[in-house]
Design a protein around this motif. Sequence first.
Motif, PDB file in Angstrom:
ATOM      1  N   LEU A   3       0.480  -1.091   0.418  1.00 18.00           N
ATOM      2  CA  LEU A   3      -0.068   0.118   0.286  1.00 18.00           C
ATOM      3  C   LEU A   3       0.390   1.226   0.012  1.00 18.00           C
ATOM      4  O   LEU A   3       0.428   1.969  -0.460  1.00 18.00           O
ATOM      5  N   LYS A   4       1.612   1.858   0.372  1.00 20.49           N
ATOM      6  CA  LYS A   4       2.775   2.429   1.189  1.00 20.49           C
ATOM      7  C   LYS A   4       3.424   3.197  -0.472  1.00 20.49           C
ATOM      8  O   LYS A   4       3.303   3.746  -0.969  1.00 20.49           O
ATOM      9  N   GLU A   5       4.095   1.775  -1.874  1.00 20.49           N
ATOM     10  CA  GLU A   5       4.308   2.088  -2.592  1.00 20.49           C
ATOM     11  C   GLU A   5       3.531   2.021  -3.110  1.00 20.49           C
ATOM     12  O   GLU A   5       3.632   3.429  -4.463  1.00 20.49           O
ATOM     13  N   THR A   6       2.058   1.953  -3.824  1.00 22.50           N
ATOM     14  CA  THR A   6       1.254   2.441  -4.123  1.00 22.50           C
ATOM     15  C   THR A   6       0.793   3.794  -4.036  1.00 22.50           C
ATOM     16  O   THR A   6       0.505   4.901  -5.049  1.00 22.50           O
ATOM     17  N   VAL A   7       0.423   4.566  -2.490  1.00 24.61           N
ATOM     18  CA  VAL A   7       0.474   5.646  -2.629  1.00 24.61           C
ATOM     19  C   VAL A   7       1.668   6.704  -2.824  1.00 24.61           C
ATOM     20  O   VAL A   7       1.578   7.380  -3.558  1.00 24.61           O
ATOM     21  N   TYR A   8       3.063   6.264  -2.780  1.00 29.60           N
ATOM     22  CA  TYR A   8       3.959   6.893  -3.059  1.00 29.60           C
ATOM     23  C   TYR A   8       3.561   7.238  -4.710  1.00 29.60           C
ATOM     24  O   TYR A   8       4.452   7.773  -5.249  1.00 29.60           O
ATOM     25  N   ALA A   9       3.835   6.103  -5.250  1.00 31.89           N
ATOM     26  CA  ALA A   9       3.622   6.643  -7.103  1.00 31.89           C
ATOM     27  C   ALA A   9       2.603   6.792  -7.291  1.00 31.89           C
ATOM     28  O   ALA A   9       2.428   8.055  -8.381  1.00 31.89           O
ATOM     29  N   GLU A  10       1.092   7.214  -7.223  1.00 30.79           N
ATOM     30  CA  GLU A  10      -0.074   7.753  -6.725  1.00 30.79           C
ATOM     31  C   GLU A  10       0.084   9.193  -6.304  1.00 30.79           C
ATOM     32  O   GLU A  10      -0.231   9.883  -7.334  1.00 30.79           O
ATOM     33  N   CYS A  11       0.750   9.398  -5.797  1.00 30.74           N
ATOM     34  CA  CYS A  11       1.087  10.998  -5.313  1.00 30.74           C
ATOM     35  C   CYS A  11       2.345  11.747  -6.418  1.00 30.74           C
ATOM     36  O   CYS A  11       2.012  13.208  -6.378  1.00 30.74           O
ATOM     37  N   ILE A  12       3.678  10.449  -6.499  1.00 24.86           N
ATOM     38  CA  ILE A  12       4.274  11.444  -7.743  1.00 24.86           C
ATOM     39  C   ILE A  12       3.692  11.261  -9.120  1.00 24.86           C
ATOM     40  O   ILE A  12       3.429  12.653  -9.251  1.00 24.86           O
ATOM     41  N   LYS A  13       2.412  11.009  -9.621  1.00 26.57           N
ATOM     42  CA  LYS A  13       1.377  10.568 -10.560  1.00 26.57           C
ATOM     43  C   LYS A  13       1.192  12.616 -10.198  1.00 26.57           C
ATOM     44  O   LYS A  13       1.053  12.263 -11.493  1.00 26.57           O
ATOM     45  N   ILE A  14       0.191  12.135  -8.947  1.00 25.71           N
ATOM     46  CA  ILE A  14      -0.634  13.684  -9.046  1.00 25.71           C
ATOM     47  C   ILE A  14       0.184  14.901  -9.232  1.00 25.71           C
ATOM     48  O   ILE A  14       0.102  15.774 -10.088  1.00 25.71           O
ATOM     49  N   LEU A  15       1.008  15.258  -8.289  1.00 28.72           N
ATOM     50  CA  LEU A  15       2.271  15.950  -8.307  1.00 28.72           C
ATOM     51  C   LEU A  15       3.063  16.404 -10.414  1.00 28.72           C
ATOM     52  O   LEU A  15       2.943  17.483 -10.393  1.00 28.72           O
ATOM     53  N   GLU A  16       3.284  14.876 -10.419  1.00 28.30           N
ATOM     54  CA  GLU A  16       3.038  15.101 -12.011  1.00 28.30           C
ATOM     55  C   GLU A  16       2.526  16.326 -13.080  1.00 28.30           C
ATOM     56  O   GLU A  16       2.450  16.911 -13.821  1.00 28.30           O
ATOM     57  N   ALA A  17       1.160  15.306 -12.526  1.00 27.73           N
ATOM     58  CA  ALA A  17       0.357  16.160 -13.083  1.00 27.73           C
ATOM     59  C   ALA A  17      -0.424  17.895 -13.153  1.00 27.73           C
ATOM     60  O   ALA A  17      -0.111  18.052 -14.259  1.00 27.73           O
ATOM     61  N   LYS A  18       0.010  17.943 -11.826  1.00 29.18           N
ATOM     62  CA  LYS A  18      -0.277  19.246 -12.031  1.00 29.18           C
ATOM     63  C   LYS A  18       0.939  19.954 -12.178  1.00 29.18           C
ATOM     64  O   LYS A  18       0.834  20.963 -12.719  1.00 29.18           O
ATOM     65  N   ILE A  19       2.288  20.092 -11.861  1.00 32.35           N
ATOM     66  CA  ILE A  19       3.659  20.037 -12.488  1.00 32.35           C
ATOM     67  C   ILE A  19       2.731  20.950 -14.106  1.00 32.35           C
ATOM     68  O   ILE A  19       2.589  21.668 -14.258  1.00 32.35           O
ATOM     69  N   ALA A  20       2.631  19.357 -14.935  1.00 34.73           N
ATOM     70  CA  ALA A  20       2.550  19.135 -16.800  1.00 34.73           C
ATOM     71  C   ALA A  20       1.644  20.565 -16.700  1.00 34.73           C
ATOM     72  O   ALA A  20       1.577  21.660 -17.378  1.00 34.73           O
ATOM     73  N   ASN A  21       0.367  20.764 -15.942  1.00 32.06           N
ATOM     74  CA  ASN A  21      -0.812  21.394 -15.947  1.00 32.06           C
ATOM     75  C   ASN A  21      -0.609  23.111 -15.903  1.00 32.06           C
ATOM     76  O   ASN A  21      -1.433  23.701 -16.284  1.00 32.06           O
ATOM     77  N   LEU A  22      -0.222  23.202 -14.636  1.00 30.60           N
ATOM     78  CA  LEU A  22       0.574  24.714 -15.013  1.00 30.60           C
ATOM     79  C   LEU A  22       1.415  24.958 -16.427  1.00 30.60           C
ATOM     80  O   LEU A  22       1.278  26.031 -16.189  1.00 30.60           O
ATOM     81  N   LYS A  23       2.076  24.340 -16.437  1.00 29.29           N
ATOM     82  CA  LYS A  23       3.006  24.490 -17.350  1.00 29.29           C
ATOM     83  C   LYS A  23       2.621  24.838 -18.302  1.00 29.29           C
ATOM     84  O   LYS A  23       2.863  25.671 -18.766  1.00 29.29           O
ATOM     85  N   SER A  24       1.843  24.432 -18.874  1.00 28.36           N
ATOM     86  CA  SER A  24       1.285  24.480 -19.291  1.00 28.36           C
ATOM     87  C   SER A  24      -0.440  25.903 -20.344  1.00 28.36           C
ATOM     88  O   SER A  24      -0.153  27.043 -20.900  1.00 28.36           O
ATOM     89  N   GLU A  25      -0.321  26.070 -18.392  1.00 23.06           N
ATOM     90  CA  GLU A  25      -1.223  27.309 -18.249  1.00 23.06           C
ATOM     91  C   GLU A  25      -0.299  28.703 -18.629  1.00 23.06           C
ATOM     92  O   GLU A  25      -0.203  29.933 -18.823  1.00 23.06           O
ATOM     93  N   ILE A  26       1.103  28.261 -17.721  1.00 23.80           N
ATOM     94  CA  ILE A  26       2.214  29.148 -18.064  1.00 23.80           C
ATOM     95  C   ILE A  26       2.264  29.781 -19.163  1.00 23.80           C
ATOM     96  O   ILE A  26       2.221  31.233 -19.369  1.00 23.80           O
ATOM     97  N   ASP A  27       2.974  28.738 -20.136  1.00 20.20           N
ATOM     98  CA  ASP A  27       2.663  28.744 -21.994  1.00 20.20           C
ATOM     99  C   ASP A  27       1.528  29.611 -22.174  1.00 20.20           C
ATOM    100  O   ASP A  27       1.736  30.802 -23.422  1.00 20.20           O
ATOM    101  N   ALA A  28       0.405  29.431 -21.845  1.00 21.86           N
ATOM    102  CA  ALA A  28      -0.950  30.338 -22.662  1.00 21.86           C
ATOM    103  C   ALA A  28      -0.831  31.233 -22.108  1.00 21.86           C
ATOM    104  O   ALA A  28      -1.093  32.574 -23.302  1.00 21.86           O
TER     105      ALA A  28
END
Length: 149
Positions: A3-28
Amino acid sequence: MELKETVYAECIKILEAKIANLKSEIDAVQESAISDTKSSMGDKYETGREVMMQERNRLGGQYDVYVKQLATLRNFDPTKSSEEVGRGSLVETDKGVFYISVPLGNIKIDDKLVFVISEGAPIAKAMMGMRVKESHTFNKQPYLIKSIK
């Protein structure tokens, strides 16, 4: 996967998605500022440009926060466990499961709700250094630590 490894991987995925979305907004916003300079003149241009710069700065600040959170998270080893609650611990209590890492809120893994909180969160501070079968009180509620991973 634990469970800990799954939670960790999900947190990484969430943060990477937030970063990518913000990068797109900044570019726009930057693209909008560039195109606005070509078609606007005078005070209207200056006001519009200032608004876009403020938005760019706001987004950039949030982007920096997420990048730092991702760096913090990547310093944890999700396969490591401890006998005491600390940074990077997945703590199961009789009231819920807490991952002490970065403040991301609640995430659902399978049918389990996990509270992803920072070590600065009041409930995390109350648990720090505790061991399995120890209990603490938070907001007048007793919490029994059932497991630490």
